[in-house]
Enzyme design. Structure first.
Site, mmCIF file in Angstrom:
data_model
loop_
_atom_site.group_PDB
_atom_site.id
_atom_site.type_symbol
_atom_site.label_atom_id
_atom_site.label_comp_id
_atom_site.label_asym_id
_atom_site.label_seq_id
_atom_site.Cartn_x
_atom_site.Cartn_y
_atom_site.Cartn_z
ATOM 1 N N ASP A 1 60.724 9.120 -25.639
ATOM 2 C CA ASP A 1 60.002 9.688 -24.745
ATOM 3 C C ASP A 1 60.480 9.294 -23.172
ATOM 4 O O ASP A 1 59.840 9.365 -22.319
ATOM 5 C CB ASP A 1 58.460 9.399 -24.726
ATOM 6 C CG ASP A 1 57.886 9.832 -25.881
ATOM 7 O OD1 ASP A 1 58.248 10.764 -26.382
ATOM 8 O OD2 ASP A 1 56.900 9.120 -26.348
ATOM 9 N N GLU A 2 61.907 8.879 -23.041
ATOM 10 C CA GLU A 2 62.344 8.616 -21.892
ATOM 11 C C GLU A 2 63.411 9.363 -21.435
ATOM 12 O O GLU A 2 64.133 9.025 -20.473
ATOM 13 C CB GLU A 2 62.928 6.919 -21.940
ATOM 14 C CG GLU A 2 61.800 5.847 -22.559
ATOM 15 C CD GLU A 2 61.537 5.105 -21.152
ATOM 16 O OE1 GLU A 2 61.814 5.052 -20.252
ATOM 17 O OE2 GLU A 2 60.237 4.504 -21.491
#
Length: 282
Positions: A226-227
């Site tokens: 999720d980065e």
């Protein structure tokens, strides 16, 4: 009729880049239909997207000329024809709102993609895929079979020639190896306005905290969970009277819209990478 192309490029900023690119196209009778550029003062990088029509020289010669032209400026570039829809594979688990939305938009001619296959670790959307005449591949994933399952998934992606993989609420974490193989061509929809409320049941977390805004984030998939570089985000208002079900329904609508916009921009070659960020020529 002239062929229409989209040229995207990035390089170190310097005086005369727009003039050089437009001059290159003019010398080849290229008619510019749309153009946008941006120079990032923080990094000193220049980004440009140009859509142009040109039927002489042919595509192969144009690419060869571009390679020589770009080398002098140390440009990263790509050239695509507008007539070719982007081959796409969609991955999904048990929540189908994003999948259903993408299929409808694609079938309605609103997305310039060619959906080649749907891959899922559950059977729930077999009939939905069949109703759109799209091949459906059920590939269960467990801790013990994850490596074999991902090998099969990547085999399908490669066999379909997919330039884009959309994780439309595919609730399995991809391995570092698969993330690297799909670098720059896999888009995920995250069910929150990153970086808040990561993990499971974000709307329960939001409800518990009494938030006034909920949201969704579409980003490129990287090995850092999720980065990845963010493509699009949006939010929806929430109130003290909203139930978890209210927030979930509103959140799903937001997720579908955010993912659709990200897919559209990517498939129109409007997204350029700028380190951990993106430049988007809407």
């Amino acid at each position: 009729m002239n062929d229409s192309y989209i040229l995207t490029l990035s390089c170190a900023d310097r005086v005369g880049l727009v003039h050089a690119v437009s001059g290159f196209l003019a010398e080849r009778s290229g008619n510019i239909e749309e153009a946008a550029q941006y120079n990032d003062k923080a990094t000193g990088l220049f980004f440009m997207r140009v859509q142009f029509a040109c039927d002489d020289p042919d595509a192969a010669t144009l690419r060869a000329d571009l390679a020589e032209f770009a080398a002098a400026y140390e440009m990263r570039w790509s050239l695509h024809t507008t007539s070719e829809a982007m081959k796409t594979v969609i991955m999904v688990s048990k929540e189908g709102h994003c999948l259903n939305d993408l299929l409808f938009r694609w079938k309605s001619g609103l997305l310039p993609i060619d959906i080649r296959a749907i891959v899922s670790n559950h059977r729930d959307f077999y009939q939905l895929a069949a109703s759109y005449n799209i091949p459906f591949h059920h590939i269960p994933v467990t801790a013990a079979t994850k490596a074999q399952a991902e090998a099969r998934q990547f085999e399908i992606i490669q066999a379909e020639g997919a330039e884009l993989v959309v994780l439309a609420r595919y609730m399995q974490v991809l391995s570092d190896d698969l993330c690297k193989k799909l670098s720059g061509r896999a888009i995920n929809i995250h069910h929150s306005f990153l970086p808040s409320f990561k993990g499971a049941k974000p709307y329960y977390q939001a409800h518990d905290r009494g938030v006034k805004l909920i949201g969704a984030t579409a980003h490129y998939v990287t090995a850092d969970l999720d980065e990845g570089p963010i493509i699009e985000q949006d939010v929806a208002r929430a109130s003290h009277s909203d139930t978890v079900e209210d927030l979930t329904a509103r959140g799903r609508d937001t997720e579908s819209q955010v993912l659709a916009r990200a897919v559209k921009w990517h498939s129109e070659h409007r997204v350029l990478m700028n380190g951990h960020k993106t430049v988007i020529f809407k």
